[in-house]
Design an enzyme around this catalytic site. Sequence first.
Site, PDB file in Angstrom:
ATOM      1  N   GLU A   1      -6.449   8.827  -5.998  1.00 55.50           N
ATOM      2  CA  GLU A   1      -7.848   8.486  -5.731  1.00 55.50           C
ATOM      3  C   GLU A   1      -7.993   8.157  -4.258  1.00 55.50           C
ATOM      4  OE1 GLU A   1      -9.392   5.160  -5.045  1.00 55.50           O
ATOM      5  OE2 GLU A   1      -7.380   4.490  -4.493  1.00 55.50           O
TER       6      GLU A   1
ATOM      7  N   SER B   1      -5.785   0.311  -3.870  1.00 55.18           N
ATOM      8  CA  SER B   1      -6.214   0.725  -2.540  1.00 55.18           C
ATOM      9  C   SER B   1      -5.052   0.633  -1.548  1.00 55.18           C
ATOM     10  CB  SER B   1      -7.410  -0.127  -2.094  1.00 55.18           C
ATOM     11  OG  SER B   1      -8.055   0.458  -0.971  1.00 55.18           O
TER      12      SER B   1
ATOM     13  N   HIS C   1     -11.811   3.300  -6.821  1.00 48.28           N
ATOM     14  CA  HIS C   1     -12.968   2.608  -6.262  1.00 48.28           C
ATOM     15  C   HIS C   1     -14.235   3.070  -6.979  1.00 48.28           C
ATOM     16  CE1 HIS C   1      -9.948   2.362  -3.032  1.00 48.28           C
ATOM     17  NE2 HIS C   1     -10.587   1.283  -2.620  1.00 48.28           N
TER      18      HIS C   1
END
Length: 282
Positions: A195, A103, A257
């Site tokens: 992502e 992330s 995620h």
Amino acid sequence: MTLLSRGDRVALVSPAGPALPSRLAAGVEVLRSWGLEVTTPVVAPWSLPYLAGSDQARADEFVAGWCSDVAAVFCVRGGYGCLRMTDLVPWKDLPARVFVGSSDVTVLHTELNAVGQPTVFGPMPGTADFVDDPLAQRRLRAVLFDGVRSWTAGTPVVAGRARGVLTGGNVALLAASVGGPRWSPPQPGAIAVLEDIGEEAYRLDRLLTQLLRAGWFAPVSGIVLGSWTDCGDVSAVLADRLAGLGVPVLGDFGFGHCAGSWSLPLGVAAELDVAARSLTLV
């Protein structure tokens, strides 16, 4: 990439947001169940509650953890903040360590890969994506302890094969880094793994367009797409922005995620085979 063994010491660091203490405690117990000795983070709370501490404190903790007698460094969570501390870390002076995060930690992967440190894009012990997901835990452990080198998943988008160094991570963080003093595009032939979470289609369009116009995709020889949690249906945007690049694309690969997320090494060479739906380290 160096593998971990039972008895290894690892440091947990907080380069971004603060972790919920109960969740972090649960994550630490998982790591200890793997036979690891765990040093927990020590950054003090700061005036901005979305950061685990001041930029200098987070950078100091990161460097101290990295330079201590440990085999690996785990980020406790993402959130926001890593981009604020990148200029405070002597990246070229850091010793070789296994590194895990995802992330917001994307920017730290980029810095480490740029100085020749391979890393692992995987779930973090202070997050629900790790604590509440035994499959994701097992998949991370398999990379760190067993040296898993091949993954099969996904849906073909653009046929073809590619070989290059794995790079990328969270699209929003890659776009946020563009134009900064430390920014540079991927190395020639790189395979991009991408992502994101919580970005509506038009915002994802903007982020990808920013990367395209900055030339970020110019050296890329292949693309692997992970999860787009809470982004809605972004398939049309991904096809519109990426399918015309003339490189193979494999979608729905199941990292990022999402439940049961794969953990993927970055900064290492791999081969992408869209027809076989495979990604293999070489």
